[in-house]
Every structure is written in C-alpha cells, then in structure tokens.
Design an enzyme around this catalytic site. Structure first.
Site, PDB file in Angstrom:
ATOM      1  N   LEU A 173      10.463 -21.046  -4.182  1.00 38.71           N
ATOM      2  CA  LEU A 173       9.329 -20.014  -3.733  1.00 38.71           C
ATOM      3  C   LEU A 173       8.269 -20.139  -4.696  1.00 38.71           C
ATOM      4  CD1 LEU A 173       8.824 -17.539  -1.625  1.00 38.71           C
ATOM      5  CD2 LEU A 173       9.474 -16.214  -3.437  1.00 38.71           C
ATOM      6  N   SER A 224      -7.355  -5.635  -5.703  1.00 39.90           N
ATOM      7  CA  SER A 224      -8.615  -5.817  -5.192  1.00 39.90           C
ATOM      8  C   SER A 224      -9.767  -5.864  -6.121  1.00 39.90           C
ATOM      9  CB  SER A 224      -8.787  -4.997  -3.887  1.00 39.90           C
ATOM     10  OG  SER A 224      -9.210  -3.786  -4.243  1.00 39.90           O
ATOM     11  N   THR A 225     -10.829  -6.458  -5.703  1.00 40.65           N
ATOM     12  CA  THR A 225     -12.063  -6.143  -6.412  1.00 40.65           C
ATOM     13  C   THR A 225     -12.672  -4.908  -6.600  1.00 40.65           C
ATOM     14  OG1 THR A 225     -13.157  -7.067  -4.624  1.00 40.65           O
ATOM     15  CG2 THR A 225     -12.884  -8.738  -6.252  1.00 40.65           C
ATOM     16  N   GLU A 226     -12.173  -4.331  -5.060  1.00 39.81           N
ATOM     17  CA  GLU A 226     -12.632  -2.795  -5.142  1.00 39.81           C
ATOM     18  C   GLU A 226     -11.844  -2.081  -5.837  1.00 39.81           C
ATOM     19  OE1 GLU A 226     -11.992  -4.667  -2.569  1.00 39.81           O
ATOM     20  OE2 GLU A 226     -14.007  -5.273  -1.741  1.00 39.81           O
ATOM     21  N   ARG A 248       0.097   8.995  -9.651  1.00 43.18           N
ATOM     22  CA  ARG A 248      -0.053   7.837  -9.176  1.00 43.18           C
ATOM     23  C   ARG A 248       0.740   6.662  -9.799  1.00 43.18           C
ATOM     24  NH1 ARG A 248      -3.292   7.441  -5.083  1.00 43.18           N
ATOM     25  NH2 ARG A 248      -3.850   5.219  -5.876  1.00 43.18           N
ATOM     26  N   HIS A 278       3.194   3.072  -9.074  1.00 40.54           N
ATOM     27  CA  HIS A 278       2.883   1.620  -9.213  1.00 40.54           C
ATOM     28  C   HIS A 278       4.319   1.020  -9.899  1.00 40.54           C
ATOM     29  CE1 HIS A 278      -0.908   1.870  -7.702  1.00 40.54           C
ATOM     30  NE2 HIS A 278      -1.474   2.688  -8.868  1.00 40.54           N
ATOM     31  N   ARG A 330       1.661  -4.972   6.374  1.00 44.02           N
ATOM     32  CA  ARG A 330       1.154  -3.821   5.453  1.00 44.02           C
ATOM     33  C   ARG A 330       1.790  -2.773   5.669  1.00 44.02           C
ATOM     34  NH1 ARG A 330      -5.142  -2.272   4.593  1.00 44.02           N
ATOM     35  NH2 ARG A 330      -4.658  -0.533   3.274  1.00 44.02           N
ATOM     36  N   ASP A 386       0.742  -1.348   0.017  1.00 51.85           N
ATOM     37  CA  ASP A 386      -0.078  -0.055   0.077  1.00 51.85           C
ATOM     38  C   ASP A 386       0.902   1.039  -0.062  1.00 51.85           C
ATOM     39  OD1 ASP A 386      -2.315   1.624  -0.117  1.00 51.85           O
ATOM     40  OD2 ASP A 386      -2.577   1.335   2.005  1.00 51.85           O
ATOM     41  N   GLY A 387       0.268   2.159  -0.676  1.00 46.47           N
ATOM     42  CA  GLY A 387       0.998   3.590  -0.453  1.00 46.47           C
ATOM     43  C   GLY A 387       1.777   4.114  -1.918  1.00 46.47           C
ATOM     44  N   ARG A 442       0.475   7.642  -2.766  1.00 48.89           N
ATOM     45  CA  ARG A 442       0.901   8.726  -1.777  1.00 48.89           C
ATOM     46  C   ARG A 442       2.373   9.103  -2.000  1.00 48.89           C
ATOM     47  NH1 ARG A 442      -1.261   6.062   3.304  1.00 48.89           N
ATOM     48  NH2 ARG A 442      -1.606   4.490   1.690  1.00 48.89           N
ATOM     49  N   TRP A 443       3.138   7.789  -2.273  1.00 47.16           N
ATOM     50  CA  TRP A 443       4.322   8.038  -2.379  1.00 47.16           C
ATOM     51  C   TRP A 443       4.857   8.738  -3.742  1.00 47.16           C
ATOM     52  CZ3 TRP A 443       7.802   6.520  -6.559  1.00 47.16           C
ATOM     53  CH2 TRP A 443       9.157   6.565  -6.195  1.00 47.16           C
TER      54      TRP A 443
HETATM   55  C1  FPP Z   1      -1.728   0.192  -3.609  1.00 45.83           C
HETATM   56  O1  FPP Z   1      -0.958   1.437  -3.529  1.00 45.83           O
HETATM   57  C2  FPP Z   1      -1.056  -0.533  -4.498  1.00 45.83           C
HETATM   58  C3  FPP Z   1      -1.887  -1.175  -5.676  1.00 45.83           C
HETATM   59  C4  FPP Z   1      -3.175  -1.089  -5.579  1.00 45.83           C
HETATM   60  C5  FPP Z   1      -1.120  -1.965  -6.768  1.00 45.83           C
HETATM   61  C6  FPP Z   1      -0.094  -2.754  -6.499  1.00 45.83           C
HETATM   62  C7  FPP Z   1       0.733  -3.040  -7.647  1.00 45.83           C
HETATM   63  C8  FPP Z   1       2.031  -2.836  -7.837  1.00 45.83           C
HETATM   64  C9  FPP Z   1       2.913  -2.756  -6.599  1.00 45.83           C
HETATM   65  C10 FPP Z   1       2.813  -2.942  -9.005  1.00 45.83           C
HETATM   66  C11 FPP Z   1       2.834  -4.355  -9.777  1.00 45.83           C
HETATM   67  C12 FPP Z   1       3.066  -5.571  -8.939  1.00 45.83           C
HETATM   68  C13 FPP Z   1       3.248  -6.740  -9.536  1.00 45.83           C
HETATM   69  C14 FPP Z   1       3.076  -7.662  -8.427  1.00 45.83           C
HETATM   70  C15 FPP Z   1       3.913  -6.943 -10.883  1.00 45.83           C
HETATM   71  P1  FPP Z   1      -2.113   2.492  -3.657  1.00 45.83           P
HETATM   72  O2  FPP Z   1      -2.466   2.998  -5.194  1.00 45.83           O
HETATM   73  O3  FPP Z   1      -3.526   2.001  -2.905  1.00 45.83           O
HETATM   74  O4  FPP Z   1      -1.637   3.864  -2.892  1.00 45.83           O
HETATM   75  P2  FPP Z   1      -2.418   5.182  -1.997  1.00 45.83           P
HETATM   76  O5  FPP Z   1      -2.976   4.291  -0.833  1.00 45.83           O
HETATM   77  O6  FPP Z   1      -1.358   5.850  -1.564  1.00 45.83           O
HETATM   78  O7  FPP Z   1      -3.090   5.537  -2.839  1.00 45.83           O
END
Ligand code: FPP
Length: 243
Positions: free
Chosen positions: A132, A66-68, A34, A38, A185, A21-22, A25-26
């Site tokens: 793994l 997530s589904t959301e 955003r 990712h 988390r 998560d994050g 924001r990062w």
């Molecule tokens: C949460 O941060 C992250 C996600 C919804 C996506 C996770 C995806 C990756 C790490 C990239 C690809 C991964 C793989 C496995 C190839 P957020 O967008 O909810 O951040 P926020 O809470 O700051 O808005």
C-alpha cells in the site's frame, strides 16, 4: 457480521482519499481539548490503513494538514507538528512489517526542520514497500499544487499546443499515482476544502457524520460498498456503459 464480506474484490477502488475532519469537535464532545482529538485521530489512521490493505486498495491518501491550517492557534499547530513527527518516526517499523510505503505531498519549504527530516527519513526507510502507498498531505492545498504545476510547465519551455491532460497530471504532487476513485470526508461537512481538486474530477464522494476519531474499519467498508453501488459513467450514458 462485518460489512467486509459484502465487498466485491473485483471492484475495489485502487486509490481512496480521505479528508479526516472533526477531531476538534469530537474532543469537545468528550470534554477534552482539541489536541486530544488529534491524538485519538492517529488510531483512526491505523484503522483506515488496516481496512485499506484488507480490501486490496493500493493507494490511500490522507489530508493531514492544509496550508490554511497554519492559521490555527500556535499551540495547536505546534502540538500537531510534534504529533506528526513522533507518529511518522515511531510507525516506520510497523509500516515496514505491513509493506506500506510512506509518501508526502505538500509544500515542504514551509515545514519545520524536524518535520522535514522525519518525512525524508520515513520515505527513504519505507521506499521498498509495495502493498500500500500511504500518502500524507502535509501543508498541502490543491490551489498551491496547481500553481506550482503551472510554474513547472511554463518554465519547462513547452509550447502551448503540447500542453495536455497527462502533462498537467505529471506536474502534480501526485505524479505517477492513479486518480482517486473514491473520496471520503468525515464529520458531516459537505465540501472539498482545497483537496486534490485536479485529481478528483471523476471520484465518487462519500460523506459521513462520524467524526474522524470515530472512524473504524467498518466505516471504511461502508464507504467501499457505497462506491460499489454507484454507476460510474464518466459523462457517457448508462446504455453506453453496459455495451
Ligand atoms: C481535522 O480535524 C484534522 C486535522 C486538521 C489533523 C489531522 C491529524 C491527525 C488525524 C493526526 C495525525 C495524523 C497522522 C497522519 C499521523 P479538525 O481539527 O479540523 O476538527 P474540527 O473540524 O472539529 O475542528
């Protein structure tokens, strides 16, 4: 000195699950959009995989979508799907060289065709690996999984008296995997957000304020050390556990 040297190799969790998560924001903190977060998050996935293998963790499960998350702006959903498809396919040679088996959990029927094809191909091409198991939760939510499990059990025609813990576990997407002993988390949020609700019944929880793109090997070791400092009692008393 790396925290790795402090890890007791005989008490490493076999299954670690992470709510990444994050990213958004990062990225914002860096003055970027955003999606940049990712992209950076993929490097943190590599860091966590490397650290998991060094520690001897056998299962690493990451909450990728997530589904959301389908309710996010279309441009972000499209960019995430494209990133996932490209990353999954590009990483297959590296996964094979590290002995990593890729697996996906989640609602496959809701995924775009390109994503579904990438999943099937990468699962098949890494199926012989056993160092793994890296499981990505895609279009996943625990309530969706539980509803599907109930449907499977009911439609199997089993009698009510026969339903037990093991049967429910076997009906989950994670059938055959041990339950996670440790759930991590990032980003300072203190919630579970519909992730592996059945499986984390006895998991130890580790929360960090670091955003996912900041996640490195040392933070993974910190989580393992925190896990190793806990007394896991499974409802029993301390005295019973030392007997
Ligand atoms: C949460 O941060 C992250 C996600 C919804 C996506 C996770 C995806 C990756 C790490 C990239 C690809 C991964 C793989 C496995 C190839 P957020 O967008 O909810 O951040 P926020 O809470 O700051 O808005």
């Amino acid at each position: 000195m790396s925290l790795f040297s402090q890890i007791r190799k005989d008490r490493v969790p076999s299954h670690v699950a992470i709510i990444m998560d994050g990213n958004g924001r990062w990225a914002k903190s860096q003055g970027k959009d955003r999606v940049f977060g990712h992209f950076q998050g993929v490097e943190s996935v590599r860091n966590s995989v490397r650290a998991a293998i060094k520690c001897g963790v056998k299962y690493l499960t990451l909450y990728a979508f997530s589904t959301e998350n389908w309710n996010r702006p279309k441009e972000e959903v499209d960019a995430l799907m494209e990133l996932l498809v490209n990353t999954i396919l590009n990483e297959v040679p590296s996964l094979n060289s590290q002995g990593i088996r890729l697996k996906f959990i989640g609602d496959r029927t809701s995924l775009p065709a390109s994503c579904l094809a990438a999943i099937l191909e990468s699962e098949q091409r890494t199926s012989a690996n056993d160092t793994l198991q890296l499981t990505l939760a895609l279009s996943y939510s625990a309530r969706w999984e539980m509803i599907e499990a109930v449907k499977k059990i009911v439609s199997s025609g089993v009698s009510v008296a026969e339903i037990n813990d093991q049967m429910v576990s076997n009906a989950m997407e994670t059938a055959g995997m041990p339950d996670p002993e440790l759930l991590v988390r990032t980003s300072g949020e203190l919630r579970i957000s519909n992730f592996l609700l059945w499986q984390i019944a006895y998991a130890e929880l580790f929360f960090t304020d670091k955003f996912w793109p900041e996640f490195d090997e040392e933070l993974f070791y910190e989580a393992i050390l925190s896990y190793q400092s806990r007394e896991r009692r499974f409802g029993k008393t301390s005295e019973q556990m030392t007997q």
